[in-house]
Design an enzyme around this catalytic site. Structure first.
Site, PDB file in Angstrom:
ATOM      1  N   ALA A   1      41.025  34.948  12.111  1.00 34.78           N
ATOM      2  CA  ALA A   1      40.185  34.642  10.947  1.00 34.78           C
ATOM      3  C   ALA A   1      39.332  33.400  11.171  1.00 34.78           C
ATOM      4  O   ALA A   1      38.126  33.402  10.897  1.00 34.78           O
ATOM      5  CB  ALA A   1      41.065  34.468   9.709  1.00 34.78           C
TER       6      ALA A   1
ATOM      7  N   LYS B   1      47.301  22.846  14.646  1.00 35.38           N
ATOM      8  CA  LYS B   1      48.192  21.763  14.249  1.00 35.38           C
ATOM      9  C   LYS B   1      49.359  21.543  15.204  1.00 35.38           C
ATOM     10  O   LYS B   1      49.906  20.449  15.281  1.00 35.38           O
ATOM     11  CB  LYS B   1      48.755  22.045  12.846  1.00 35.38           C
TER      12      LYS B   1
ATOM     13  N   GLY C   1      41.426  22.215   6.030  1.00 33.39           N
ATOM     14  CA  GLY C   1      40.362  23.214   5.951  1.00 33.39           C
ATOM     15  C   GLY C   1      39.037  22.528   5.676  1.00 33.39           C
ATOM     16  O   GLY C   1      38.597  21.669   6.431  1.00 33.39           O
TER      17      GLY C   1
ATOM     18  N   GLY D   1      46.280  38.402   0.556  1.00 32.09           N
ATOM     19  CA  GLY D   1      45.925  37.798   1.830  1.00 32.09           C
ATOM     20  C   GLY D   1      45.963  36.275   1.816  1.00 32.09           C
ATOM     21  O   GLY D   1      45.522  35.621   2.772  1.00 32.09           O
TER      22      GLY D   1
ATOM     23  N   LYS E   1      50.556  18.547   9.129  1.00 35.58           N
ATOM     24  CA  LYS E   1      49.388  17.797   8.677  1.00 35.58           C
ATOM     25  C   LYS E   1      49.763  16.347   8.364  1.00 35.58           C
ATOM     26  O   LYS E   1      48.959  15.432   8.595  1.00 35.58           O
ATOM     27  CB  LYS E   1      48.791  18.485   7.450  1.00 35.58           C
TER      28      LYS E   1
END
Length: 341
Positions: free
Chosen positions: A13, A127, A156, A209, A227
């Site tokens: 993706a 990550k 993001g 999704g 993160k």
């Protein structure tokens, strides 16, 4: 006009989002920076498409979606994969978008080190290698005098690393507290609004999704913990790795607990805390009118500083184009550093 030759590794993706973003923004970047992007290789887990003359981004996406593999790309498709792709064509910058692996950081670690040792710049959304080997990655990049950017690895499209480094360079950051995982925020938001169970809400988010088929990394707090490590190292100078983070996910939270909190004027959110006193990811009570009361897949983070006091950033923490936008920003920042002198 200067060409910037890119290799893109990882074509899920996020990788497809990068290709689409390049296609959309190519002319703008030409006009503004005098740089022409050329995607000379793209690799997925088992195949690739390689051409020194450049590949067509739209055809790459179409091939992957219709054929399921890049070796079906017309003329330039092959079964070459992994590090071997980097040996097959000359390039300037590696865009690394392979899946996060929290066990050993591969294949991102090896791909990144190979690019560094060849004198190539790297932009990543990954990550795993950063959460496990941050100091080592930075040291090897510095030894080879290359640029290493990883904004997309944390939030993001939510700007935080670039924001802190470029907008708040005068301020010392004491702590960062925020919501760093969009999937868990969506699940907890839906449970709060609808009073639904964790199980039913997770299933709904998988059907939409938003959650993965195997949601473990998200719902058990692993993604947010990775993160946390990246922010600790990059913005607070804390030499942490994944094992230093105290982690608790949301899988044990019940609709009853959320209902009780709601009656008292609170929400339950999965909160990451990054400071010299704590590296922690856990569900916490937050007030309904606080900056943490965001819904859906949004991410947010509040940076506590000495001069600017508290500064809060908010943005979409998931999505292929959204994450790709952060990677494209990193590429443009490298252009500014290396090609605009």
């Amino acid at each position: 006009m200067k060409e910037l030759k890119l290799i893109l590794m990882g074509f899920g993706a996020v990788g497809k989002g990068v290709a689409e973003s390049i296609s959309i923004k190519r002319n703008n970047i030409k006009d503004k920076f005098g740089i022409d992007f050329k995607l000379v290789a793209v690799g997925d887990s088992s195949s690739s498409a390689i051409s020194a003359n450049g590949l067509d981004e739209k055809l790459l996406i179409e091939t992957k979606e219709k054929k399921g593999t890049l070796d079906k790309y017309p003329e330039f498709g092959s079964n070459i994969n992994g590090e071997a792709v980097l040996d097959k064509v000359d390039y300037d910058l590696l865009v690394e978008a392979t899946p996060t692996n929290i066990e050993n950081g591969e294949p991102a670690k090896s791909l990144t080190i190979k690019a560094f040792n060849a004198g190539k710049d790297v932009v990543t959304s990954n990550k795993g290698h950063l959460a496990l080997f941050f100091s080592e990655m930075i040291e090897i990049a510095n030894q080879n005098n290359v640029e290493f950017k990883y904004e997309a690895s944390v939030g993001g499209a939510m700007p935080i690393i670039n924001f802190a480094e470029k907008t708040l360079p005068s301020s010392k950051i004491f702590s960062i507290i925020g919501i760093l995982n969009g999937t868990t925020n969506y699940i907890l938001s839906r449970m709060t609004i609808e009073g639904s169970s964790y199980k039913n809400t997770l299933e709904e988010s998988q059907q939409l999704g938003i959650a993965e088929t195997d949601p473990t990394q998200d719902v058990e707090g692993i993604d947010a913990a990775c993160k946390t490590v990246i922010l600790a190292n990059s913005l607070l100078g804390i030499p942490a790795t994944y094992s230093d983070v105290e982690v608790e996910g949301i899988s044990k939270i019940t609709s009853e607990a959320i209902g009780l909190a709601k009656k008292e004027g609170y929400f339950i959110k999965l909160i990451a805390e990054v400071s010299k006193h704590a590296l922690k990811v856990s569900p916490r009570l937050i007030k309904k009118n606080s900056p943490y009361a965001i819904e859906g897949t949004l991410n947010m983070a509040t940076l506590k500083t000495d001069l600017a006091d508290e500064v809060t950033v908010v943005g979409k923490g998931a999505g292929s184009i959204e994450t790709a936008s952060a990677m494209l920003t990193d590429i443009i920042n490298i252009i500014k550093i290396k090609y605009q002198k």
